[in-house]
Design a protein around this motif. Structure first.
Motif, PDB file in Angstrom:
ATOM      1  N   ALA A 176      -4.512  -2.593   2.569  1.00  0.00           N
ATOM      2  CA  ALA A 176      -3.729  -1.581   3.270  1.00  0.00           C
ATOM      3  C   ALA A 176      -3.363  -2.048   4.671  1.00  0.00           C
ATOM      4  O   ALA A 176      -2.235  -1.829   5.144  1.00  0.00           O
ATOM      5  N   ARG A 177      -4.276  -2.695   5.361  1.00  0.00           N
ATOM      6  CA  ARG A 177      -4.000  -3.172   6.716  1.00  0.00           C
ATOM      7  C   ARG A 177      -2.931  -4.262   6.697  1.00  0.00           C
ATOM      8  O   ARG A 177      -2.043  -4.294   7.560  1.00  0.00           O
ATOM      9  N   LEU A 178      -2.999  -5.151   5.715  1.00  0.00           N
ATOM     10  CA  LEU A 178      -1.984  -6.195   5.615  1.00  0.00           C
ATOM     11  C   LEU A 178      -0.614  -5.610   5.276  1.00  0.00           C
ATOM     12  O   LEU A 178       0.402  -6.026   5.846  1.00  0.00           O
ATOM     13  N   VAL A 179      -0.571  -4.662   4.343  1.00  0.00           N
ATOM     14  CA  VAL A 179       0.706  -4.058   3.952  1.00  0.00           C
ATOM     15  C   VAL A 179       1.344  -3.345   5.138  1.00  0.00           C
ATOM     16  O   VAL A 179       2.546  -3.471   5.393  1.00  0.00           O
ATOM     17  N   ALA A 180       0.551  -2.593   5.894  1.00  0.00           N
ATOM     18  CA  ALA A 180       1.089  -1.905   7.062  1.00  0.00           C
ATOM     19  C   ALA A 180       1.580  -2.898   8.107  1.00  0.00           C
ATOM     20  O   ALA A 180       2.640  -2.708   8.726  1.00  0.00           O
TER      21      ALA A 180
END
Length: 228
Positions: A176-180
């Motif tokens: 999730a952190r990478l996608v954001a």
């Protein structure tokens, strides 16, 4: 949420992406079948995707190769019938047709950045990230790959994200952190980030939601590339 507007607005860029990718947007209600020369041209990875489509709760647009629209209209009356009848209508009997949940965002979640941008050819990366080309976003754990995001650069207005996490590093919120983080870069570069996943993939759906990609009831449709 609508998709009309100027190309200098995020939603306007989304509409521009869908017009370019599909050949027409928005849908006119029900199923809109359009012919596009893009269906005969190489896609983001150099392969030819002869059939793509996007639907919203208000209707869907199906993009097919030149000369195929009438055959599809004669055999398929609505979006729900596409998985069963589309392959025959486009002259590829037996070919699978997939439907995915399509998400997009103009406001990614404000999660801490965890990744670094590396060339897709970097020796640290797993094979699945290499076809994306350019730079990919990866999280490293003591110098080793932990998770990554590849960019499907469909056109200047729309970039689709693909994410994967090494099994030993799951459950830490890295995806999730990478996608954001990737979504913020795409928006800053003048495009809109999209995210497509299997509806049955609960983990991928959870990642998308946590990264700020809501489920607006959109679907994406496709078939395997013509030149795998």
């Amino acid at each position: 949420m609508g998709t009309t507007g100027r190309q200098d607005s995020p939603t306007g860029r989304l509409a521009a992406h869908l017009i370019n990718w599909l050949g027409a947007w928005p849908p006119g209600g029900g199923l809109t079948v359009v012919e596009s020369p893009n269906r005969l041209a190489p896609g983001w990875d150099g392969r030819v995707y002869q059939v793509v489509g996007v639907s919203t709760p208000d209707g869907g647009v199906l993009s097919v190769p030149p000369g195929r629209a009438d055959a599809v209209r004669n055999k398929v009356r609505d979006w729900s019938a596409l998985p069963a009848r589309l392959a025959d209508a486009v002259g590829r009997p037996g070919s699978p047709v997939w439907l995915g949940t399509m998400r997009w965002t103009v406001q990614p979640a404000d999660l801490p950045e965890v990744g670094v941008w590396l060339p897709a050819t970097d020796a640290l990366l797993p094979d699945w990230l290499r076809p994306f080309g350019g730079e990919v976003l990866v999280a490293l754990d003591r110098g080793r790959y932990a998770a990554g995001v590849g960019l499907k650069r469909h056109d200047p207005f729309g970039v689709e994200l693909a994410v994967g996490t090494d099994p030993a590093h799951r459950g830490r919120g890295l995806a999730a952190r990478l996608v954001a983080q990737a979504a913020r870069r795409i928006l800053a570069g003048g495009a809109v980030p999209t995210y497509i996943h299997d509806p049955a993939n609960v983990a991928s759906a959870r990642t998308a939601a946590a990264a700020g990609f809501p489920d607006e009831g959109w679907q994406a449709l496709g078939m395997p590339p013509a030149n795998p």
